[in-house]
Design a protein around this motif. Structure first.
Motif, PDB file in Angstrom:
ATOM      1  N   ASP A 148      59.483  62.959  26.095  1.00  0.00           N
ATOM      2  CA  ASP A 148      58.432  62.441  25.226  1.00  0.00           C
ATOM      3  C   ASP A 148      59.109  61.752  24.042  1.00  0.00           C
ATOM      4  O   ASP A 148      59.595  62.413  23.115  1.00  0.00           O
ATOM      5  N   ALA A 149      59.157  60.425  24.063  1.00  0.00           N
ATOM      6  CA  ALA A 149      59.899  59.678  23.045  1.00  0.00           C
ATOM      7  C   ALA A 149      59.324  59.892  21.652  1.00  0.00           C
ATOM      8  O   ALA A 149      60.075  59.991  20.674  1.00  0.00           O
ATOM      9  N   GLU A 150      58.002  59.958  21.533  1.00  0.00           N
ATOM     10  CA  GLU A 150      57.400  60.151  20.214  1.00  0.00           C
ATOM     11  C   GLU A 150      57.664  61.561  19.690  1.00  0.00           C
ATOM     12  O   GLU A 150      57.906  61.753  18.498  1.00  0.00           O
ATOM     13  N   ALA A 151      57.635  62.548  20.582  1.00  0.00           N
ATOM     14  CA  ALA A 151      57.985  63.910  20.154  1.00  0.00           C
ATOM     15  C   ALA A 151      59.445  63.978  19.741  1.00  0.00           C
ATOM     16  O   ALA A 151      59.803  64.654  18.762  1.00  0.00           O
ATOM     17  N   ARG A 153      61.147  61.525  18.456  1.00  0.00           N
ATOM     18  CA  ARG A 153      61.248  60.864  17.149  1.00  0.00           C
ATOM     19  C   ARG A 153      60.836  61.820  16.037  1.00  0.00           C
ATOM     20  O   ARG A 153      61.486  61.901  14.991  1.00  0.00           O
ATOM     21  N   ARG A 154      59.734  62.539  16.244  1.00  0.00           N
ATOM     22  CA  ARG A 154      59.293  63.507  15.226  1.00  0.00           C
ATOM     23  C   ARG A 154      60.329  64.612  15.041  1.00  0.00           C
ATOM     24  O   ARG A 154      60.577  65.067  13.915  1.00  0.00           O
ATOM     25  N   ASP A 157      63.242  63.225  13.056  1.00  0.00           N
ATOM     26  CA  ASP A 157      62.832  63.108  11.654  1.00  0.00           C
ATOM     27  C   ASP A 157      62.928  64.468  10.965  1.00  0.00           C
ATOM     28  O   ASP A 157      63.386  64.567   9.812  1.00  0.00           O
ATOM     29  N   ARG A 185      64.531  58.286   7.240  1.00  0.00           N
ATOM     30  CA  ARG A 185      63.972  58.698   8.519  1.00  0.00           C
ATOM     31  C   ARG A 185      65.040  58.576   9.594  1.00  0.00           C
ATOM     32  O   ARG A 185      66.056  57.911   9.422  1.00  0.00           O
ATOM     33  N   ARG A 189      66.020  54.402  18.682  1.00  0.00           N
ATOM     34  CA  ARG A 189      65.511  53.283  19.469  1.00  0.00           C
ATOM     35  C   ARG A 189      65.395  53.708  20.926  1.00  0.00           C
ATOM     36  O   ARG A 189      66.159  54.552  21.386  1.00  0.00           O
ATOM     37  N   TYR A 258      62.596  69.638  18.911  1.00  0.00           N
ATOM     38  CA  TYR A 258      61.920  68.923  20.003  1.00  0.00           C
ATOM     39  C   TYR A 258      60.897  69.826  20.686  1.00  0.00           C
ATOM     40  O   TYR A 258      59.773  69.399  20.981  1.00  0.00           O
ATOM     41  N   ALA A 261      57.939  69.960  18.487  1.00  0.00           N
ATOM     42  CA  ALA A 261      57.161  68.726  18.498  1.00  0.00           C
ATOM     43  C   ALA A 261      56.337  68.594  19.773  1.00  0.00           C
ATOM     44  O   ALA A 261      55.180  68.171  19.741  1.00  0.00           O
TER      45      ALA A 261
END
Length: 339
Positions: A148-151, A153-154, A157, A185, A189, A258, A261
């Motif tokens: 999960d790329a968005e997870a 990223r969170r 962060d 942040r 990518r 991760y 997230a």
């Protein structure tokens, strides 16, 4: 030469129970045995066991010395671990040689702090060879299953927010390298690749990137996706903010963040930080002003006063300046050579 670790049999660590060496004489020996288990793995270490016989190294000695500092509240040097390798003699060294630590102090993240001796050395070497990327460390983590790329990223962060050193800027003030904590942040990518060859080319391209040490974060990630079930995460960081010891801590926190997230819970559930790196940098400044530091400097200045250049036989000519080119050569060594 290098030992081919992958070809060696898995060692069996642990104390010598047959000799009854796990019979401790005091609580300190039992506590130190537990610290050995954390550093070496395994259990059952006894008072007469040797730290290096059971897998101790110079790096693990440093980790053990740090754990002793945290648990016993005294400062033991790495050299003491080598001089007193058994658990019993280490406890005696703690009682005899250990001195109370100076209390940790802090000035707050808004104040600039002088970089450590090690960081200033890296800074100097990079200035002498500005084209070198020798102090960029990297690892490619192969991932199986959906990511999960968005997870991710969170999670990254959260890790960057947790560790101030990852969002620290290094600036020159009156000729000195200073650390300034900033808000930043995670730099992540996502890149799609079609084959292993394309992945290698893309990774090689990423590794050519140089960091601007005044512009954090000095760590970045690229998630290469080959399919829904196969990805690779490239992590590149500057040695100013990372070393071999901190790598395991970073991987632990990344994995925990991760999972949090993905599950939709806060990454603040991670164990609280003992201190931030700038606190250690301040401690080191204070320690350098002590008599113990002066004694260390005098000792090594004397020992190294008549050391000459080590000239080893080599094939070909030694270049005037280091170019960084090299290769890894593996050789299997016989047992009698190692012994």
């Amino acid at each position: 030469g290098k030992i081919d670790d992958e070809s060696l049999p898995t060692p069996e660590w642990g104390g010598n129970d047959e000799l009854g060496s796990t019979q401790f004489h005091n609580a300190s020996e039992k506590l130190l045995s537990e610290l050995w288990s954390e550093v070496l793995g395994g259990s059952g270490f006894g008072a007469d066991d040797d730290f290096f016989t059971h897998g101790g190294t110079s790096l693990k000695s440093g980790i053990l010395a740090g754990n002793i500092r945290d648990c016993f509240g005294v400062q033991i040097e790495v050299a003491d671990i080598f001089q007193y390798p058994t658990l019993r003699t280490q406890v005696a060294a703690i009682d005899r040689l250990g001195h109370q630590l100076q209390p940790l102090t802090d000035v707050g993240p808004e104040e600039s702090v002088l970089a450590t001796m090690q960081q200033r050395q890296i800074w100097l070497l990079e200035r002498l060879n500005p084209a070198s990327r020798a102090y960029n460390a990297q690892v490619l983590i192969r991932l199986r299953g959906g990511v999960d790329a968005e997870a991710l990223r969170r999670a990254l962060d959260a890790v960057v927010a947790r560790h101030e050193i990852l969002r620290t800027s290094f600036v020159r003030e009156q000729g000195r390298l200073m650390m300034v904590v900033t808000e930043a942040r995670a730099d992540l990518r996502v890149v799609d690749v079609g084959s292993e060859g394309e992945l290698r080319v893309s990774v090689a391209r990423e590794l050519k990137h140089r960091f601007d040490i005044s512009s954090p974060p000095l760590i970045r990630w690229v998630l290469f996706r080959r399919s829904e079930d196969e990805s690779s995460l490239l992590q590149v960081e500057h040695h100013l903010v990372h070393d071999g010891r901190s790598f395991g801590i970073l991987m632990r926190d990344m994995a925990a963040a991760y999972r949090a997230a993905v599950d939709g819970v806060s990454a603040e559930l991670l164990p609280p930080m003992y201190c931030q790196f700038r606190v250690f940098a301040l401690w080191q400044q204070h320690w350098l002003a002590t008599s113990a530091a002066a004694d260390q400097l005098a000792y090594w200045t004397s020992r190294l006063s008549d050391v000459s250049d080590l000239r080893l036989p080599a094939v070909g000519y030694r270049p005037i300046s280091a170019g960084g080119a090299g290769e890894k050569i593996r050789r299997r060594l016989k047992t009698d050579v190692l012994s």
